[in-house]
Design an enzyme around this catalytic site. Sequence first.
Site, mmCIF file in Angstrom:
data_model
loop_
_atom_site.group_PDB
_atom_site.id
_atom_site.type_symbol
_atom_site.label_atom_id
_atom_site.label_comp_id
_atom_site.label_asym_id
_atom_site.label_seq_id
_atom_site.Cartn_x
_atom_site.Cartn_y
_atom_site.Cartn_z
ATOM 1 C CB ILE A 9 2.945 -0.896 -4.998
ATOM 2 C CG1 ILE A 9 2.691 0.028 -6.207
ATOM 3 C CG2 ILE A 9 4.408 -0.869 -4.567
ATOM 4 C CD1 ILE A 9 3.442 -0.279 -7.466
ATOM 5 C CE1 TYR B 284 -5.935 4.468 -0.709
ATOM 6 C CE2 TYR B 284 -6.526 3.645 -2.881
ATOM 7 C CZ TYR B 284 -5.568 3.989 -1.954
ATOM 8 O OH TYR B 284 -4.246 3.860 -2.274
ATOM 9 N N GLY C 42 4.592 9.977 5.808
ATOM 10 C CA GLY C 42 4.297 8.540 5.914
ATOM 11 C C GLY C 42 5.413 7.683 5.362
ATOM 12 C CB ALA C 43 8.866 8.081 4.941
ATOM 13 C CB SER C 44 7.145 4.670 9.558
ATOM 14 O OG SER C 44 5.775 4.663 9.221
ATOM 15 N NE ARG C 45 3.143 1.188 8.572
ATOM 16 C CZ ARG C 45 1.940 1.039 8.052
ATOM 17 N NH1 ARG C 45 1.768 0.224 7.018
ATOM 18 N NH2 ARG C 45 0.903 1.683 8.526
ATOM 19 C CB SER D 35 -4.510 5.080 -6.238
ATOM 20 O OG SER D 35 -4.955 3.796 -6.625
HETATM 21 P P1 NAP Z 1 1.418 1.583 3.898
HETATM 22 O O1 NAP Z 1 2.411 0.505 3.705
HETATM 23 O O2 NAP Z 1 0.144 1.268 4.617
HETATM 24 O O3 NAP Z 1 2.143 2.814 4.636
HETATM 25 C C1 NAP Z 1 1.411 3.970 4.919
HETATM 26 C C2 NAP Z 1 2.324 5.023 5.522
HETATM 27 O O4 NAP Z 1 1.523 6.192 5.788
HETATM 28 C C3 NAP Z 1 2.938 4.599 6.852
HETATM 29 O O5 NAP Z 1 4.262 5.070 6.921
HETATM 30 C C4 NAP Z 1 2.070 5.309 7.883
HETATM 31 O O6 NAP Z 1 2.788 5.658 9.058
HETATM 32 C C5 NAP Z 1 1.719 6.578 7.148
HETATM 33 N N1 NAP Z 1 0.499 7.216 7.664
HETATM 34 C C6 NAP Z 1 -0.756 6.734 7.682
HETATM 35 N N2 NAP Z 1 -1.580 7.632 8.237
HETATM 36 C C7 NAP Z 1 -0.824 8.710 8.570
HETATM 37 C C8 NAP Z 1 -1.096 9.975 9.151
HETATM 38 N N3 NAP Z 1 -2.331 10.319 9.520
HETATM 39 N N4 NAP Z 1 -0.073 10.828 9.331
HETATM 40 C C9 NAP Z 1 1.186 10.506 8.969
HETATM 41 N N5 NAP Z 1 1.499 9.330 8.399
HETATM 42 C C10 NAP Z 1 0.500 8.442 8.211
HETATM 43 O O7 NAP Z 1 0.954 2.223 2.517
HETATM 44 P P2 NAP Z 1 1.684 2.187 1.073
HETATM 45 O O8 NAP Z 1 1.185 0.999 0.357
HETATM 46 O O9 NAP Z 1 3.135 2.403 1.240
HETATM 47 O O10 NAP Z 1 1.022 3.457 0.385
HETATM 48 C C11 NAP Z 1 1.662 4.738 0.356
HETATM 49 C C12 NAP Z 1 0.837 5.675 -0.509
HETATM 50 O O11 NAP Z 1 0.720 5.132 -1.825
HETATM 51 C C13 NAP Z 1 -0.583 5.859 0.005
HETATM 52 O O12 NAP Z 1 -1.000 7.197 -0.226
HETATM 53 C C14 NAP Z 1 -1.378 4.906 -0.844
HETATM 54 O O13 NAP Z 1 -2.727 5.285 -0.955
HETATM 55 C C15 NAP Z 1 -0.653 5.016 -2.175
HETATM 56 N N6 NAP Z 1 -0.856 3.852 -3.053
HETATM 57 C C16 NAP Z 1 -0.443 2.604 -2.676
HETATM 58 C C17 NAP Z 1 -0.657 1.528 -3.534
HETATM 59 C C18 NAP Z 1 -0.205 0.126 -3.222
HETATM 60 O O14 NAP Z 1 -0.480 -0.788 -4.038
HETATM 61 N N7 NAP Z 1 0.471 -0.131 -2.122
HETATM 62 C C19 NAP Z 1 -1.325 1.734 -4.741
HETATM 63 C C20 NAP Z 1 -1.739 3.007 -5.068
HETATM 64 C C21 NAP Z 1 -1.498 4.075 -4.224
HETATM 65 P P3 NAP Z 1 2.585 4.893 10.473
HETATM 66 O O15 NAP Z 1 2.696 3.416 10.207
HETATM 67 O O16 NAP Z 1 3.710 5.427 11.286
HETATM 68 O O17 NAP Z 1 1.248 5.299 11.003
#
Ligand code: NAP
Length: 248
Positions: free
Chosen positions: A189, A156, A13-16, A143
């Site tokens: 984040i 979640y 999941g590193a596209s964004r 998280s």
């Molecule tokens: P995000 O911006 O929504 O990005 C999610 C990434 O996961 C995207 O690259 C997406 O790819 C990929 N993804 C989703 N479903 C997938 C699947 N079935 N197979 C492969 N790739 C998949 O999320 P983020 O905020 O960067 O979060 C990243 C991680 O950190 C997550 O596990 C999240 O729970 C955790 N986290 C985030 C926060 C926060 O505040 N942001 C806090 C705590 C934990 P596509 O777009 O290509 O589908």
Amino acid sequence: MKLLQNKVALITGASRGIGKGIALKYAEHGASIAFTYLSSVEKALAFEKELEALGIKAKGYRSDAADFAAAEKLIEDILTDFGSLDIVVNNAGITRDTLLMRMSEQQWDEVIQTNLKSVFNISKFAIKPMMKAKSGVFINLSSIVGINGNAGQTNYSSSKAGIIAFTKSIAKELGSRNIRANAIAPGFIETEMTAELPGEVRKSWEQAIPLKKAGTTDDVANLAVFLGSDMASYITGQTIQVCGGLLM
Ligand code: NAP
């Protein structure tokens, strides 16, 4: 100093978002990068080029982390393309937030499959080459709500608590093979995941954070570099919070 020279890292999941931030920092530290994505095809193709421009080997794979068979093929493909696999960052994740009384079975299942089963899928196939090499690192994105719970996030939070238990379990199973596993528990984040939150929810989060601001993807990526590097060679089974002090 480049901390990840000669390492091959898979980041799911590193596209964004956080995954992209980790992949960039890993590339800056000399790692070769295999990364996955699912729906963001154009972003992923552009990101592969951005990584290559940093002078490292990089390849994006469209692969659903929730799919067991796809995980097996992914690891096979990475071993064919890169020759080895040193670090796995299980980052792919989604939210389907709603109160339990309104939550559908589908909303529960989608989050558990994508966030938790994915960690099982990828780890299950990644440990083979690591056990052979007698070396490897897992970094799993949990998280703070996996520690503390959160209203509206039973699905979640449960997935993220499961990731912590999974991480500790593989740290115990695989420590004797020199394979380490740690979890990162971010707080709030700035990414597309948190951009969906209404303004007043954001404000109340920021007020509650001792450092009075949301974190950045770099804040998480810096820890991921440390945990992936040999500087963390005696650290395993831990959950480290990156949350501006929100949860102590
Ligand atoms: P995000 O911006 O929504 O990005 C999610 C990434 O996961 C995207 O690259 C997406 O790819 C990929 N993804 C989703 N479903 C997938 C699947 N079935 N197979 C492969 N790739 C998949 O999320 P983020 O905020 O960067 O979060 C990243 C991680 O950190 C997550 O596990 C999240 O729970 C955790 N986290 C985030 C926060 C926060 O505040 N942001 C806090 C705590 C934990 P596509 O777009 O290509 O589908």
